[in-house]
Design an enzyme around this catalytic site. Structure first.
Site, PDB file in Angstrom:
ATOM      1  N   TYR A 156      -1.225   0.788   7.224  1.00 36.95           N
ATOM      2  CA  TYR A 156      -1.831   0.288   8.454  1.00 36.95           C
ATOM      3  C   TYR A 156      -0.805  -0.415   9.338  1.00 36.95           C
ATOM      4  CZ  TYR A 156      -1.790  -4.772   7.581  1.00 36.95           C
ATOM      5  OH  TYR A 156      -1.399  -6.079   7.410  1.00 36.95           O
ATOM      6  N   ARG A 157       0.393  -0.670   8.818  1.00 40.88           N
ATOM      7  CA  ARG A 157       1.394  -1.475   9.513  1.00 40.88           C
ATOM      8  C   ARG A 157       2.671  -1.352   8.718  1.00 40.88           C
ATOM      9  NH1 ARG A 157       0.413  -7.995  10.120  1.00 40.88           N
ATOM     10  NH2 ARG A 157       2.157  -8.535  11.487  1.00 40.88           N
ATOM     11  N   TYR A 181       8.218  -7.421   8.914  1.00 43.46           N
ATOM     12  CA  TYR A 181       8.000  -6.180   9.663  1.00 43.46           C
ATOM     13  C   TYR A 181       9.088  -5.928  10.702  1.00 43.46           C
ATOM     14  CZ  TYR A 181       3.386  -6.326   7.546  1.00 43.46           C
ATOM     15  OH  TYR A 181       2.352  -6.365   6.636  1.00 43.46           O
TER      16      TYR A 181
END
Length: 523
Positions: free
Chosen positions: A464-465, A91
């Site tokens: 969601y991310r 991420y």
């Protein structure tokens, strides 16, 4: 790496800011050498990762030092990017959204401040990792279990703040947060929920408080720097049953999602779990070159060879049952009744009873084995997740994975996917695996990600991310009423952080001073 400064600052002004930071933490904890800055660059980035390069890092040891640094950051107009342990793998690592931001490295703040055995909660600082808390509980014979993500390298707090997941009844980590201490963007210090009362005895016992509840406002946001967090822990159960279940055919995902949704909805199964496809195993246990050296995505015939070699199904998932023996046995029968007619054979459960040695069947120890997937292609491996949230419908899951598989094949990437079953949703986590040394592959991965964002939006599903590179387009896909939520987020941001000091660009929330900068797109 070339020298880099925060936006709107030149070298002399930035140098003065770093000297001011050193007066708080000591010069050894202001990290501004080229080697220092390189350690915060995302090692899995699409490209060289320098579009998110930090200008420096500063590492405080206490909340008081964080306060002082934030005040100085406001004075010198230096933006800060808080990171707990810097292991936000896939991420963005510890890198900031906006290049030139100074990383606020909270890893030195690593105390387990309290574990309450009777009431089942803990209080930790950002630098406490999953291994740290797990070892503390075991070494002190504390009968509380923690929930672990698939790759447990990172921070307990950081994972919860990013809505990370584990696979026990306490696996929705953000939902188990109870009470925070937060340094605000102006350097003030507040405690949320019942902790807002000095001397509170129920800070980690009640998730709300008096008036608005702010804990979740600090999750996936840039509204403050969390310096302490309460988290609920699971009491050690009387017994557990666990089983790994293989689904031989790709389309088995349809009936399995429907049956398990009912079990999950009614709390027969009371934890999140993952339907992973065959590549979950193969990418950990082998490299692609051992199976196939051709161009394009893996042919289905190669997938069949993998499944036969490892004796696995197209999908695999693990179920656990936790609690008093009578309840566990009753749930076991309900699960057998729902699943065994489809499987055509009995489910083999592994038992654990309190007092027996803890093992992976009962209380899984932290592990980083899953990270082995980055070696799949060879070279400097990388991975990135695209994870839309959908209703738990079997036909929808079957349709979605077929469409996703086709998209991966269009872009010449191998299809690594899973469906995480939540209480009332499924999260389709698709992992893009690539070799960072292959520029063409990196380009295709970036194009695939953008395509998937568009496909999901058209179908009515959002992530969601997401990775730093895609925070802006994902944020813009949440466009009800012309992006009313984004406008509200930025209104809050500008009100509480007028200088845009804390994490500008985090999840697409840009403060006014940096609104026109954006993050660029390496793909």
């Amino acid at each position: 790496m070339s020298e880099l400064f925060p936006p709107n600052l030149d070298a002399p002004r930035f140098s003065r800011a770093l000297k001011a930071f050193a007066s708080v933490v000591g010069s050894q904890w202001v990290l501004s050498s080229e080697e220092d800055r390189a350690s915060y660059v995302d090692p899995y980035a699409l490209g060289d990762g320098l579009n998110h390069a930090a200008s420096a890092a500063v590492a405080p040891a206490s909340a008081e030092e964080v306060q002082a640094l934030v005040r100085l950051a406001n004075e010198h107009k230096v933006p800060l990017w808080p990171t707990a342990r810097g292991k936000n793998l896939g991420y963005g690592w510890a890198a900031p959204a906006m290049p030139g931001t100074v990383v606020l490295d909270l890893g030195r703040m690593d105390r387990i401040l309290d574990v309450d055995v009777k009431f089942g909660h803990c209080l930790v600082e950002p630098g406490v990792g999953f291994y740290d808390l797990y070892n503390f509980l075991r070494e002190n014979d504390i009968p509380l279990w923690m929930s672990l993500p698939g790759n447990a390298w990172g921070s307990v707090m950081g994972n919860a703040l990013e809505r990370g997941l584990g696979y026990t009844p306490y696996g929705d980590h953000a939902a188990k947060i109870c009470g925070m201490e937060v340094v605000t963007p102006t350097g003030d210090l507040l405690r949320t929920g019942m902790g807002a009362m000095a001397g509170s005895k129920t800070w980690q016992a009640y998730q709300h408080g008096f008036g608005p509840s702010w804990d979740q406002a600090f999750v996936q946001s840039n509204f403050g720097v969390v310096t302490k967090m309460g988290l609920w822990l699971m009491p050690e159960p009387e017994m557990t049953l666990r089983a790994k279940i293989e689904l031989p055919q790709a389309d088995d995902i349809g009936w399995a999602i429907d049956e398990l949704h009912q079990l999950r909805l009614n709390n027969v199964v009371d934890h999140n779990f993952v339907f992973g496809n065959y590549l979950h195993d193969a990418a950990v246990l082998s490299q692609r070159s051992e199976w196939y050296d051709g161009k394009g995505a893996l042919p289905d015939a190669i997938a069949d060879k993998m499944m036969k070699h490892y004796d696995i199904g197209w999908w695999r998932f693990s179920l656990g049952i936790y609690g008093h023996e009578g309840i566990v046995r009753a749930k076991e029968q309900l699960i057998r009744k729902a699943l065994e007619p489809h499987l055509g054979k009995p489910i083999e459960f592994e038992e654990w009873h309190r007092g027996e040695p803890l093992d992976r069947a009962a209380a899984r120890a932290p592990s980083a084995t899953a990270l082995q997937i980055v070696n799949w292609w060879g070279g400097r491996g990388g991975h990135m997740g695209f994870s839309p949230v959908m209703p738990p419908d079997g036909a929808l899951a079957r349709k979605t994975f077929r469409a996703m598989k086709a998209r991966f094949e269009e872009h010449g990437l191998d299809y690594y996917t899973s469906f995480t079953m939540g209480h009332r949703h499924i999260n389709n986590v698709n992992i893009l695996l690539y070799d960072r040394d292959d520029a063409d592959m990196v380009s295709r991965a970036g194009k695939l990600f953008h395509t998937l964002i568009g496909d999901a939006k058209a179908a009515g599903f959002g992530e969601y991310r997401t990775h730093l590179d895609f925070m802006d387009p994902v944020s813009k896909s949440f466009d009800f009423n012309g992006g009313a939520l984004g406008r509200f987020n930025e209104s809050v941001k500008n009100a509480i952080d007028p200088n845009g000091i804390i994490a500008p660009g985090k999840n697409g929330i840009w403060p006014a001073p940096y609104k026109t900068i954006g993050t660029g797109d390496p793909a």
